[in-house]
Design an enzyme around this catalytic site. Sequence first.
Site, mmCIF file in Angstrom:
data_model
loop_
_atom_site.group_PDB
_atom_site.id
_atom_site.type_symbol
_atom_site.label_atom_id
_atom_site.label_comp_id
_atom_site.label_asym_id
_atom_site.label_seq_id
_atom_site.Cartn_x
_atom_site.Cartn_y
_atom_site.Cartn_z
ATOM 1 N N ASP A 177 3.557 9.337 -0.977
ATOM 2 C CA ASP A 177 2.363 8.824 -0.544
ATOM 3 C C ASP A 177 2.203 7.673 -1.395
ATOM 4 O OD1 ASP A 177 0.061 8.144 0.781
ATOM 5 O OD2 ASP A 177 -0.710 10.455 1.105
ATOM 6 N N HIS B 164 0.764 -1.130 0.013
ATOM 7 C CA HIS B 164 0.041 0.254 -0.104
ATOM 8 C C HIS B 164 0.757 1.116 -0.063
ATOM 9 C CE1 HIS B 164 -3.892 -1.591 0.526
ATOM 10 N NE2 HIS B 164 -3.348 -2.642 0.948
#
Length: 467
Positions: A363, A155
């Site tokens: 991110d 992720h």
Amino acid sequence: MGRLVVVSNRIADPRKTAAGGLAVALAEVLNNTGGMWFGWSGKIVDHSEVDDVHLEHAGPVKLAMVDLSKADHDAFYLGYSNGVLWPVFHYRLDLADFDAGYIAGYRRVNQLFARKLLPLLREDDVIWVHDYHLIPLAAELRALGCTQRIGFFLHIPLPPPLMLAAIPGHDWLIRALFAYDLVGFQSESDLDHFARYVESEAHAQRLEDQRWRAFGRTVHAGAFPIGIDVQEFEQLAAGAEATDMYERMKREYYRRKLLVGVDRLDYSKGLPQRMRAFREFLAKNPELRSSATLIQIASPSRENVEAYTDILHELESLCGSINGNFGELDWMPVRYIHRTVPRARLPGLYKASRVALVTPLRDGMNLVAKEFLAAQDEEDPGVLVLSRFAGAAEQLKEALLVNPYDTEGTATAILLALQMPLEERRERHQALMRSVRQYDVHWWCESFLGALAEARAEEKGTSWLRL
Ligand code: GDG
């Protein structure tokens, strides 16, 4: 497809919709296949008590949870996962704490997970492992004889090869990925880093169809950008709590345009840099000062990791000084809220805001960017200011893309966003929503599981077992 078994550090109860997009999407497949979700219970117990797997039923889905001892939790979770892998994978070598004891704890917990999971598995199960806490899980399972199909999804970002190589034991970590049948990343750039690392450091051979051979194994890898559950989010947005929030914000701020930031309080999210850019915007545009307010929700996160207390203090001091220097008796430029806002209210807050500042330094994806877009009124939508270093920037090209390290550039983007004409806002929003809708969380789930069903690591030997 056989039964789906999801493994992640923390598990979410699929019956609780408050859990959000990922849990909802996984719950759907878990429900359909009568699947199982395996992970840490969230409980820390005395060393002597760590043995049983706790089983619960959530409708057709089985939840299987293990407790952790304090020593294991500290070394595995606080130490290696969040003190080494999280900072390095977010390009923050300066924040990494390479304590030699952590890796042993990380490995111990992955072995514990493998030992506890194996007896619960059925022959035709398909196993989907999530995130950086569990990179070596498949290798540990294979070492115990597990032959089921196993996929892994990261992720968070994968850094470039040289940065990865700063982790003591990096070769061990990446070799462990070859025990999976499929490895998924958020973006093409993460996939590229993987390819470059395994080709240069592990002399992997690149085969066709995104497959790499090394350590006697062939692994498939691909980019599967995660999305949100657009329908679920739209329903939430139409609900009473979101509507109430929207109306309250509109009433309270009827004379001003709102800018919004919603993040876990994490150093990867670029919060101090965002505040400095907003301060620059206020300093450069005195005539616009009292016409805009920034609401920053920073939900508490990993407060027992040192780097997180530092960022908290830095942010508090910046917000205080901006309000002190620029505020008026009837206007505070920044409203900083260090609490978690109930999920059902978030769409109302997004919809009431003219601009979202989603400006992480790095991110994996960033779902707030997609949630903000989905909550907008398409006739009068807000503007997304998005960091080019968020995985989402590969897809959301019609956002105002910024470099969060560039204070002036970001301040200029804030000005552009606040002044953007309606026509342009609509055009950008329409284009962005096409992508958000097409690549939603169901697409993500189906495309990953579809690729996993096709992928079967060709086994040429067992040298990868030597972890
Ligand atoms: C990791 C990767 C990747 C935030 N504050 C509140 C709140 N949130 C919700 C948001 C959103 C979620 O948390 C945050 O998702 P992100 O994607 O922004 O970030 P991470 O938590 O860092 O997640 C990331 C993600 O995994 C999925 O793969 O995109 O890159 O780092 O849904 O709405 N929710 C509530 N109150 C808050 O105050 N209820």
